[in-house]
Scaffold this motif. Structure first.
Motif, PDB file in Angstrom:
ATOM      1  N   UNK A 182      57.926   8.906  87.234  1.00 10.34           N
ATOM      2  CA  UNK A 182      58.479  10.240  87.043  1.00 10.34           C
ATOM      3  C   UNK A 182      57.390  11.209  86.576  1.00 10.34           C
ATOM      4  N   UNK A 183      56.558  10.761  85.619  1.00 11.50           N
ATOM      5  CA  UNK A 183      55.448  11.583  85.151  1.00 11.50           C
ATOM      6  C   UNK A 183      54.472  11.842  86.290  1.00 11.50           C
ATOM      7  N   UNK A 184      54.168  10.783  87.047  1.00 14.72           N
ATOM      8  CA  UNK A 184      53.235  10.919  88.160  1.00 14.72           C
ATOM      9  C   UNK A 184      53.752  11.928  89.184  1.00 14.72           C
ATOM     10  N   UNK A 185      55.031  11.887  89.456  1.00 18.83           N
ATOM     11  CA  UNK A 185      55.630  12.824  90.413  1.00 18.83           C
ATOM     12  C   UNK A 185      55.496  14.270  89.943  1.00 18.83           C
ATOM     13  N   UNK A 186      55.752  14.503  88.638  1.00 20.00           N
ATOM     14  CA  UNK A 186      55.668  15.854  88.092  1.00 20.00           C
ATOM     15  C   UNK A 186      54.229  16.375  88.123  1.00 20.00           C
ATOM     16  N   UNK A 187      53.305  15.507  87.746  1.00 19.86           N
ATOM     17  CA  UNK A 187      51.908  15.920  87.727  1.00 19.86           C
ATOM     18  C   UNK A 187      51.400  16.160  89.147  1.00 19.86           C
ATOM     19  N   UNK A 188      51.826  15.331  90.075  1.00 22.52           N
ATOM     20  CA  UNK A 188      51.407  15.489  91.467  1.00 22.52           C
ATOM     21  C   UNK A 188      51.870  16.819  92.027  1.00 22.52           C
ATOM     22  N   UNK A 189      53.084  17.195  91.672  1.00 25.65           N
ATOM     23  CA  UNK A 189      53.639  18.457  92.154  1.00 25.65           C
ATOM     24  C   UNK A 189      52.799  19.638  91.674  1.00 25.65           C
ATOM     25  N   UNK A 190      52.315  19.579  90.442  1.00 25.84           N
ATOM     26  CA  UNK A 190      51.582  20.695  89.871  1.00 25.84           C
ATOM     27  C   UNK A 190      50.090  20.686  90.195  1.00 25.84           C
ATOM     28  N   UNK A 191      49.562  19.558  90.541  1.00 24.38           N
ATOM     29  CA  UNK A 191      48.129  19.538  90.849  1.00 24.38           C
ATOM     30  C   UNK A 191      47.659  18.177  91.310  1.00 24.38           C
ATOM     31  N   UNK A 192      47.300  18.039  92.593  1.00 26.64           N
ATOM     32  CA  UNK A 192      46.912  16.746  93.150  1.00 26.64           C
ATOM     33  C   UNK A 192      45.549  16.272  92.657  1.00 26.64           C
ATOM     34  N   UNK A 193      44.722  17.154  92.106  1.00 27.76           N
ATOM     35  CA  UNK A 193      43.372  16.770  91.706  1.00 27.76           C
ATOM     36  C   UNK A 193      43.360  15.754  90.565  1.00 27.76           C
ATOM     37  N   UNK A 194      44.459  15.682  89.823  1.00 33.45           N
ATOM     38  CA  UNK A 194      44.502  14.731  88.707  1.00 33.45           C
ATOM     39  C   UNK A 194      45.209  13.417  89.054  1.00 33.45           C
ATOM     40  N   UNK A 195      45.680  13.295  90.289  1.00 35.73           N
ATOM     41  CA  UNK A 195      46.482  12.139  90.655  1.00 35.73           C
ATOM     42  C   UNK A 195      45.704  10.832  90.513  1.00 35.73           C
ATOM     43  N   UNK A 196      44.454  10.829  90.923  1.00 39.95           N
ATOM     44  CA  UNK A 196      43.681   9.588  90.859  1.00 39.95           C
ATOM     45  C   UNK A 196      43.507   9.114  89.416  1.00 39.95           C
ATOM     46  N   UNK A 197      43.280  10.060  88.497  1.00 38.88           N
ATOM     47  CA  UNK A 197      43.160   9.696  87.086  1.00 38.88           C
ATOM     48  C   UNK A 197      44.467   9.097  86.567  1.00 38.88           C
ATOM     49  N   UNK A 198      45.577   9.731  86.906  1.00 36.03           N
ATOM     50  CA  UNK A 198      46.880   9.253  86.444  1.00 36.03           C
ATOM     51  C   UNK A 198      47.164   7.858  86.995  1.00 36.03           C
ATOM     52  N   UNK A 199      46.846   7.659  88.264  1.00 35.95           N
ATOM     53  CA  UNK A 199      47.061   6.342  88.879  1.00 35.95           C
ATOM     54  C   UNK A 199      46.227   5.277  88.196  1.00 35.95           C
ATOM     55  N   UNK A 200      44.990   5.608  87.858  1.00 35.49           N
ATOM     56  CA  UNK A 200      44.123   4.643  87.171  1.00 35.49           C
ATOM     57  C   UNK A 200      44.688   4.250  85.803  1.00 35.49           C
ATOM     58  N   UNK A 201      45.275   5.225  85.115  1.00 35.41           N
ATOM     59  CA  UNK A 201      45.877   4.924  83.813  1.00 35.41           C
ATOM     60  C   UNK A 201      47.050   3.962  83.969  1.00 35.41           C
ATOM     61  N   UNK A 202      47.901   4.256  84.958  1.00 38.03           N
ATOM     62  CA  UNK A 202      49.100   3.428  85.153  1.00 38.03           C
ATOM     63  C   UNK A 202      48.740   2.022  85.614  1.00 38.03           C
ATOM     64  N   UNK A 203      47.736   1.923  86.478  1.00 36.78           N
ATOM     65  CA  UNK A 203      47.377   0.624  87.068  1.00 36.78           C
ATOM     66  C   UNK A 203      46.186  -0.036  86.380  1.00 36.78           C
ATOM     67  N   UNK A 204      45.865   0.441  85.202  1.00 36.26           N
ATOM     68  CA  UNK A 204      44.725  -0.100  84.464  1.00 36.26           C
ATOM     69  C   UNK A 204      44.927  -1.593  84.184  1.00 36.26           C
ATOM     70  N   UNK A 205      43.982  -2.399  84.616  1.00 31.43           N
ATOM     71  CA  UNK A 205      44.116  -3.852  84.455  1.00 31.43           C
ATOM     72  C   UNK A 205      44.050  -4.277  82.990  1.00 31.43           C
ATOM     73  N   UNK A 206      43.426  -3.469  82.152  1.00 30.36           N
ATOM     74  CA  UNK A 206      43.314  -3.850  80.738  1.00 30.36           C
ATOM     75  C   UNK A 206      44.582  -3.521  79.958  1.00 30.36           C
ATOM     76  N   UNK A 207      45.564  -2.891  80.598  1.00 34.15           N
ATOM     77  CA  UNK A 207      46.830  -2.613  79.922  1.00 34.15           C
ATOM     78  C   UNK A 207      47.308  -1.196  80.139  1.00 34.15           C
ATOM     79  N   UNK A 208      48.604  -1.100  80.345  1.00 34.92           N
ATOM     80  CA  UNK A 208      49.255   0.192  80.576  1.00 34.92           C
ATOM     81  C   UNK A 208      49.293   0.982  79.269  1.00 34.92           C
ATOM     82  N   UNK A 209      48.827   2.252  79.305  1.00 40.13           N
ATOM     83  CA  UNK A 209      48.724   3.063  78.097  1.00 40.13           C
ATOM     84  C   UNK A 209      49.590   4.312  78.231  1.00 40.13           C
TER      85      UNK A 209
END
Length: 320
Positions: A182-209
């Motif tokens: 849901x957060x990713x969807x909202x952020x994507x709508x407002x600005x795609x340039x940050x999507x890769x950073x958000x995805x990395x946070x969610x899929x971080x292998x060292x733990x979801x933060x």
């Protein structure tokens, strides 16, 4: 001054003036301010009394000072003298059952300047006139814009704390993923340039933060608000929070939208008065009064929600 108008009140018989305090509180609320009073009952001697407050007196918007403080060795005029000699510039109201002319004589004999003298019977009405005049002088529209910016930043922090508290109570991974998406969807709508950073946070292998996600620069005030609303909507049927949620649903209209409008607009002249004009919409004295009232309403709503979380009435969220 922010949304709270703060009074330091010296009085040895608080019950005698509590109705006055209630009346001032009611009148200030109509202007969109919340009254906070710190009562001071005099200590054993003048130095003791002054020593207890000398480090906090500059935090107040007004000082109310009774003449007869129930002490043989000093009175309110002595305290006023101490306050002024400490370079305090805050307004002081000096009152008693004596006439204003006699009170002014007390001040003159103590070599104290710049003090309002009021008979106790007129304390509420005349004090409010002084308060209202001071507010009008200092609360220009640029000052009001600063209040809005500061309070909304405070609200952002409250929303972040509330969402982190709610998220920590979720033990269902699917629900966590749902909120993250849901957060990713909202952020994507407002600005795609940050999507890769958000995805990395969610899929971080060292733990979801979650904290890193909600604090990301792309997670705007509006998105934080939307996330909190979404989390609470899942709880509405299980917990008695319908009223809280109804107030929260007005947050964008009452707080975020005006904040965004005021952040960039410049003041202009309209019918001889300085206002902010956004399209056909004007922000003048009446509009800012309503805005202050809305800010107080939402601050109370966040505090109510925090109390529910802290007191354990929302100890667990719905689990799938």
């Amino acid at each position: 001054m922010r949304l709270d108008y703060q009074i330091l009140w010296f009085e040895d018989q608080q019950n005698n003036v509590e109705e006055v305090a209630k009346g001032l509180s009611t009148r200030l609320s109509r202007l969109g301010f919340n009254l906070k009073v710190q009562w001071i009952k005099p200590g054993s001697d003048l130095n003791n009394t002054f020593g207890n407050i000398k480090n906090i007196v500059n935090n107040f918007d007004l000082i109310l000072l009774d003449y007869d403080l129930g002490k043989d060795s000093f009175n309110g005029a002595d305290i006023a003298k101490k306050l002024r000699r400490s370079n305090l510039l805050t307004d002081i109201i000096f009152y008693s059952s004596a006439s204003p002319s006699n009170l002014r004589r007390f001040m003159f004999d103590h070599h104290v300047d710049g003090v309002f003298c009021i008979n106790r019977n007129n304390l509420q009405g005349e004090s409010f006139e002084i308060i209202q005049n001071r507010i009008r002088k200092i609360l220009d529209i640029n000052h009001m814009r600063g209040i809005v910016m500061e309070v909304v930043s405070e609200f952002d922090e409250s929303i972040s704390d509330l969402t982190k508290n709610l998220e920590s109570k979720i033990d269902c991974s699917e629900k966590r993923k749902e909120i993250s998406s849901f957060i990713q969807e909202k952020i994507t709508t407002l600005g795609s340039k940050n999507v890769s950073q958000i995805s990395n946070i969610i899929n971080n292998e060292s733990g979801y933060m979650f904290e890193e996600l909600i604090n990301h620069r792309a997670c705007s005030s509006f998105i934080k608000y939307e996330v909190l609303k979404r989390m609470l909507e899942d709880l509405e049927d299980k917990y008695n929070i319908t009223n809280i949620l109804e107030v929260l649903k007005k947050y964008n209209e009452d707080v975020i939208a005006p904040r965004n409008e005021l952040a960039h607009v410049k003041p202009t002249e309209e019918k001889g008065k300085t206002v902010f004009k956004v399209g056909d919409k004007l922000y003048g004295e009446n509009e800012f009064k309503l805005l202050r009232q809305n800010l107080l309403n939402h601050r109370d709503n966040f505090n109510d929600l925090k109390n529910l979380l802290i007191n354990g009435n929302l100890e667990e969220v719905q689990r799938e």
